[in-house]
Design a protein around this motif. Structure first.
Motif, PDB file in Angstrom:
ATOM      1  N   LYS A 136       0.815  -1.208   0.086  1.00 21.94           N
ATOM      2  CA  LYS A 136      -0.175   0.028  -0.043  1.00 21.94           C
ATOM      3  C   LYS A 136       1.000   1.305  -0.012  1.00 21.94           C
ATOM      4  O   LYS A 136       0.573   2.053  -0.896  1.00 21.94           O
ATOM      5  N   TYR A 137       1.798   1.245   0.723  1.00 21.67           N
ATOM      6  CA  TYR A 137       2.794   2.451   0.949  1.00 21.67           C
ATOM      7  C   TYR A 137       3.375   3.089  -0.284  1.00 21.67           C
ATOM      8  O   TYR A 137       3.659   3.923  -0.655  1.00 21.67           O
ATOM      9  N   GLN A 138       4.114   1.783  -0.776  1.00 19.29           N
ATOM     10  CA  GLN A 138       4.793   1.881  -2.092  1.00 19.29           C
ATOM     11  C   GLN A 138       3.836   2.252  -3.121  1.00 19.29           C
ATOM     12  O   GLN A 138       4.310   3.208  -3.913  1.00 19.29           O
ATOM     13  N   ARG A 139       2.779   1.803  -3.031  1.00 23.70           N
ATOM     14  CA  ARG A 139       1.765   2.208  -4.289  1.00 23.70           C
ATOM     15  C   ARG A 139       1.334   3.718  -4.181  1.00 23.70           C
ATOM     16  O   ARG A 139       1.254   4.268  -5.049  1.00 23.70           O
ATOM     17  N   GLN A 140       1.099   4.243  -2.806  1.00 24.09           N
ATOM     18  CA  GLN A 140       0.666   5.542  -2.426  1.00 24.09           C
ATOM     19  C   GLN A 140       1.936   6.418  -3.003  1.00 24.09           C
ATOM     20  O   GLN A 140       1.509   7.633  -3.551  1.00 24.09           O
ATOM     21  N   LYS A 141       3.037   6.210  -2.740  1.00 22.04           N
ATOM     22  CA  LYS A 141       4.182   6.814  -3.114  1.00 22.04           C
ATOM     23  C   LYS A 141       4.383   7.069  -4.532  1.00 22.04           C
ATOM     24  O   LYS A 141       4.525   8.259  -5.163  1.00 22.04           O
ATOM     25  N   LEU A 142       4.165   6.065  -5.331  1.00 19.39           N
ATOM     26  CA  LEU A 142       4.059   6.080  -6.706  1.00 19.39           C
ATOM     27  C   LEU A 142       3.080   6.835  -7.328  1.00 19.39           C
ATOM     28  O   LEU A 142       3.226   7.797  -8.325  1.00 19.39           O
ATOM     29  N   ASN A 143       1.932   6.725  -6.666  1.00 16.33           N
ATOM     30  CA  ASN A 143       0.604   7.551  -7.225  1.00 16.33           C
ATOM     31  C   ASN A 143       0.995   9.082  -7.011  1.00 16.33           C
ATOM     32  O   ASN A 143       0.242   9.737  -7.868  1.00 16.33           O
ATOM     33  N   ASP A 174      -2.844   8.597 -14.179  1.00 21.58           N
ATOM     34  CA  ASP A 174      -3.467   7.304 -13.826  1.00 21.58           C
ATOM     35  C   ASP A 174      -2.912   7.095 -12.385  1.00 21.58           C
ATOM     36  O   ASP A 174      -2.368   8.072 -11.711  1.00 21.58           O
ATOM     37  N   SER A 175      -3.409   6.101 -11.699  1.00 24.40           N
ATOM     38  CA  SER A 175      -3.112   5.555 -10.399  1.00 24.40           C
ATOM     39  C   SER A 175      -2.993   4.107 -10.208  1.00 24.40           C
ATOM     40  O   SER A 175      -3.671   3.266 -11.089  1.00 24.40           O
ATOM     41  N   LEU A 176      -2.272   3.616  -9.433  1.00 20.23           N
ATOM     42  CA  LEU A 176      -2.223   2.193  -8.988  1.00 20.23           C
ATOM     43  C   LEU A 176      -3.247   1.769  -7.940  1.00 20.23           C
ATOM     44  O   LEU A 176      -3.716   2.382  -7.207  1.00 20.23           O
ATOM     45  N   MET A 177      -3.947   0.731  -8.190  1.00 17.06           N
ATOM     46  CA  MET A 177      -4.826   0.024  -7.327  1.00 17.06           C
ATOM     47  C   MET A 177      -4.655  -1.454  -7.164  1.00 17.06           C
ATOM     48  O   MET A 177      -4.131  -2.274  -7.984  1.00 17.06           O
TER      49      MET A 177
END
Length: 132
Positions: free
Chosen positions: A62-69, A75-78
């Protein structure tokens, strides 16, 4: 998939299921849904080929995904649950858990691990990629 959720969190979920399993109100159904999603937020999940190609990552939490988002512009990662959370809830609610708490925790962990199949995808570019 091996989950890193603590036994105490699973014990809380077991107690909710034992107390309200047969008469699950919308409030408790939401609570159980939220707990399962929270468990999934703690895990690393594999990424799709498109995410791997564009971001050079094999798995994300989750935290890596939020950082990349924060860096992604269009776009965003989910997390995509390939087995829907509601399907997981249906399975865990129908199961008859042992009266012994330690056994019930092991049973619940086994059910969650068997039914957790998630991937990280782009929300817009891969919107057609959906679970069941």
């Amino acid at each position: 998939m091996k989950l890193s959720v603590s036994d105490s969190d699973l014990l809380g979920l077991v107690h909710l299921i034992r107390l309200y399993g047969k008469n699950l109100s919308k409030t408790w159904s939401y609570t159980i849904t939220h707990l399962i999603r929270k468990i999934h937020d703690q895990e690393h999940f594999p990424v799709t080929d498109m995410v791997k190609k564009e971001l050079n990552a094999d798995s994300l939490n989750k935290y890596q995904r939020q950082k990349l988002n924060r860096r992604l512009e269009n776009d965003s990662l989910m997390i995509e649950h390939m087995i829907a959370v509601q399907s997981i809830i249906n399975v865990i609610m129908k199961f008859q858990y042992s009266k012994n708490d330690n056994d019930a925790i092991r049973e619940l962990r086994s059910i969650l691990e068997a039914n957790t199949n998630c991937i990280i995808k782009f929300a817009i570019k891969e919107k057609d990629l959906k679970g069941i």
